[in-house]
Scaffold this active site. Structure first.
Site, short mmCIF file in Angstrom:
data_model
loop_
_atom_site.label_atom_id
_atom_site.label_comp_id
_atom_site.label_asym_id
_atom_site.label_seq_id
_atom_site.Cartn_x
_atom_site.Cartn_y
_atom_site.Cartn_z
N CYS A 11 0.79 -1.21 0.08
CA CYS A 11 0.19 0.06 -0.04
C CYS A 11 0.78 1.47 -0.04
O CYS A 11 2.19 1.32 0.11
CB CYS A 11 -1.01 0.20 1.02
SG CYS A 11 0.06 0.19 2.59
N CYS A 14 3.15 1.52 3.16
CA CYS A 14 4.14 0.59 2.93
C CYS A 14 5.16 1.37 2.13
O CYS A 14 6.43 1.36 2.53
CB CYS A 14 3.57 -0.75 2.26
SG CYS A 14 2.44 -1.46 3.45
#
Length: 78
Positions: A11, A14
């Protein structure tokens, strides 16, 4: 060289966490190897219940949300 694992599904948080880790390592002059772990089973087995998670040399140091920059510096400098 420190091994840093970033746990998460890939994501935006991340990716931002990975960028923060790389920037902090460069700032501190620490040599790191970054590995991304995106497999949900592997993430759970590492003990990460909320992503993104960070482990340094096999020790889980963070899970859930973006890490605090000062703490990140401390983890990498240790």
């Amino acid at each position: 060289m420190k091994t840093v694992r970033i746990y998460g599904p890939g994501c935006k948080r991340c990716a931002q966490t990975e960028a923060m880790v790389k920037a902090a390592a460069e700032k501190l002059g620490v040599d790191i190897q970054v590995e991304k772990v995106t497999d949900t089973k592997s993430i759970a087995m590492a003990g990460v219940m909320s992503t993104p998670g960070i482990s340094i040399d096999g020790k889980l140091v963070h899970a859930g949300g973006l890490p605090d920059a000062a703490r990140l510096d401390g983890w990498l400098a240790a």
